[in-house]
Design an enzyme around this catalytic site. Sequence first.
Site, PDB file in Angstrom:
ATOM      1  N   ALA A 108       0.799  -1.235   0.000  1.00 47.64           N
ATOM      2  CA  ALA A 108       0.000   0.000   0.000  1.00 47.64           C
ATOM      3  C   ALA A 108       0.826   1.277   0.000  1.00 47.64           C
ATOM      4  O   ALA A 108       0.261   2.368  -0.008  1.00 47.64           O
ATOM      5  CB  ALA A 108      -0.939   0.005   1.212  1.00 47.64           C
ATOM      6  N   VAL A 153       5.707  -9.245   2.865  1.00 46.53           N
ATOM      7  CA  VAL A 153       4.821 -10.374   2.572  1.00 46.53           C
ATOM      8  C   VAL A 153       5.587 -11.683   2.382  1.00 46.53           C
ATOM      9  O   VAL A 153       5.004 -12.765   2.515  1.00 46.53           O
ATOM     10  CB  VAL A 153       3.933 -10.121   1.332  1.00 46.53           C
ATOM     11  CG1 VAL A 153       2.993  -8.954   1.566  1.00 46.53           C
ATOM     12  CG2 VAL A 153       4.768  -9.926   0.074  1.00 46.53           C
ATOM     13  N   ASN A 178      -2.025  -7.031  -3.515  1.00 45.33           N
ATOM     14  CA  ASN A 178      -1.405  -6.160  -4.503  1.00 45.33           C
ATOM     15  C   ASN A 178       0.117  -6.244  -4.508  1.00 45.33           C
ATOM     16  O   ASN A 178       0.743  -6.004  -5.541  1.00 45.33           O
ATOM     17  CB  ASN A 178      -1.839  -4.710  -4.244  1.00 45.33           C
ATOM     18  CG  ASN A 178      -0.987  -3.704  -4.991  1.00 45.33           C
ATOM     19  OD1 ASN A 178      -1.087  -3.569  -6.204  1.00 45.33           O
ATOM     20  ND2 ASN A 178      -0.127  -3.004  -4.259  1.00 45.33           N
ATOM     21  N   TYR A 200       9.327 -13.631 -14.220  1.00 45.19           N
ATOM     22  CA  TYR A 200       8.237 -12.718 -13.868  1.00 45.19           C
ATOM     23  C   TYR A 200       6.925 -13.218 -14.475  1.00 45.19           C
ATOM     24  O   TYR A 200       5.900 -13.278 -13.782  1.00 45.19           O
ATOM     25  CB  TYR A 200       8.531 -11.295 -14.348  1.00 45.19           C
ATOM     26  CG  TYR A 200       7.385 -10.355 -14.062  1.00 45.19           C
ATOM     27  CD1 TYR A 200       7.091  -9.966 -12.756  1.00 45.19           C
ATOM     28  CD2 TYR A 200       6.567  -9.884 -15.088  1.00 45.19           C
ATOM     29  CE1 TYR A 200       6.024  -9.130 -12.480  1.00 45.19           C
ATOM     30  CE2 TYR A 200       5.495  -9.050 -14.817  1.00 45.19           C
ATOM     31  CZ  TYR A 200       5.230  -8.672 -13.511  1.00 45.19           C
ATOM     32  OH  TYR A 200       4.150  -7.842 -13.241  1.00 45.19           O
ATOM     33  N   LYS A 213       3.372 -14.498 -12.527  1.00 41.87           N
ATOM     34  CA  LYS A 213       2.037 -13.938 -12.766  1.00 41.87           C
ATOM     35  C   LYS A 213       1.097 -14.979 -13.378  1.00 41.87           C
ATOM     36  O   LYS A 213      -0.120 -14.921 -13.164  1.00 41.87           O
ATOM     37  CB  LYS A 213       2.138 -12.685 -13.645  1.00 41.87           C
ATOM     38  CG  LYS A 213       2.748 -11.491 -12.902  1.00 41.87           C
ATOM     39  CD  LYS A 213       1.973 -11.145 -11.633  1.00 41.87           C
ATOM     40  CE  LYS A 213       2.504  -9.912 -10.945  1.00 41.87           C
ATOM     41  NZ  LYS A 213       1.716  -9.549  -9.735  1.00 41.87           N
ATOM     42  N   THR A 269       4.123   3.384 -12.678  1.00 39.03           N
ATOM     43  CA  THR A 269       4.387   3.390 -11.240  1.00 39.03           C
ATOM     44  C   THR A 269       5.894   3.258 -11.047  1.00 39.03           C
ATOM     45  O   THR A 269       6.668   3.453 -11.993  1.00 39.03           O
ATOM     46  CB  THR A 269       3.677   2.203 -10.544  1.00 39.03           C
ATOM     47  OG1 THR A 269       4.268   0.986 -11.023  1.00 39.03           O
ATOM     48  CG2 THR A 269       2.184   2.191 -10.843  1.00 39.03           C
TER      49      THR A 269
END
Length: 249
Positions: free
Chosen positions: A9, A58, A84, A150, A154, A185
């Site tokens: 977050a 996490v 997220n 990667y 996903k 981002t």
Amino acid sequence: MKTVLITGATSGIGRACARIFAKNSFKVIICGRREDRLSELQDELSQRTEVHSLLFDVSDKQSVTAAIASLPPIFSNIDVLVNNAGNAHGLDPIQNGSLDDWDAMIDINVKGLLYVSKAVIPGMVDRKKGHIINIGSIAGKEVYANGNVYCATKHAVDALTKSMLIDLNPFGIKVGAIHPGMVETEFSEVRFKGDTDRAANVYKGLTPLSPEDVADTIHFVVSRPYHINISDLVILPTDQASATVVNRK
């Protein structure tokens, strides 16, 4: 008032999610690794709603379990989980890939999602209600050169989401994944290890999605009537047709 827990977050999509859920009268639990950013975001959101922050990585299962178990009673019934937190490290062909980069992506993108879900799901099962949103990627729907690990992580998020949907169906728990394409981002800066020029070139000549675009979509999915579950959604900028087909002006 419903409660949402959001991992990752402190930046990007996660921070935008925290803001839109706070604006729409959710109690918000913000999770992240950067204490200064968590504190700053908590101060901002507390002007709108009740906020609680949890400082953990996490990928550390003991920290995840302890942090979520420490939630005060008014935050302990989690209605919505937004998984997220995630990252990309490096963009190398498989033969040149870094083992440390591979570990980081697998530990955060896959194992981290599982650790947080494992801590939250039992409460949803007991209440026979809840909504889990996993943030995937267009890289979970196709592969591209040098994306190898990667993309694999996903694809795992995509598979886990579909499996969760089946396993949790008897308990009335909604499960879905949002798979964004190009979002501007800190993602590319992390992938290119702080090379801001290289990161900027990723979005050159096109209009990418913003974190707020994705957060708005997530809120839309969560705010549907309970009998509606949007289980799988790909969101791309208009300038992007696939992971590798992009219309640059």
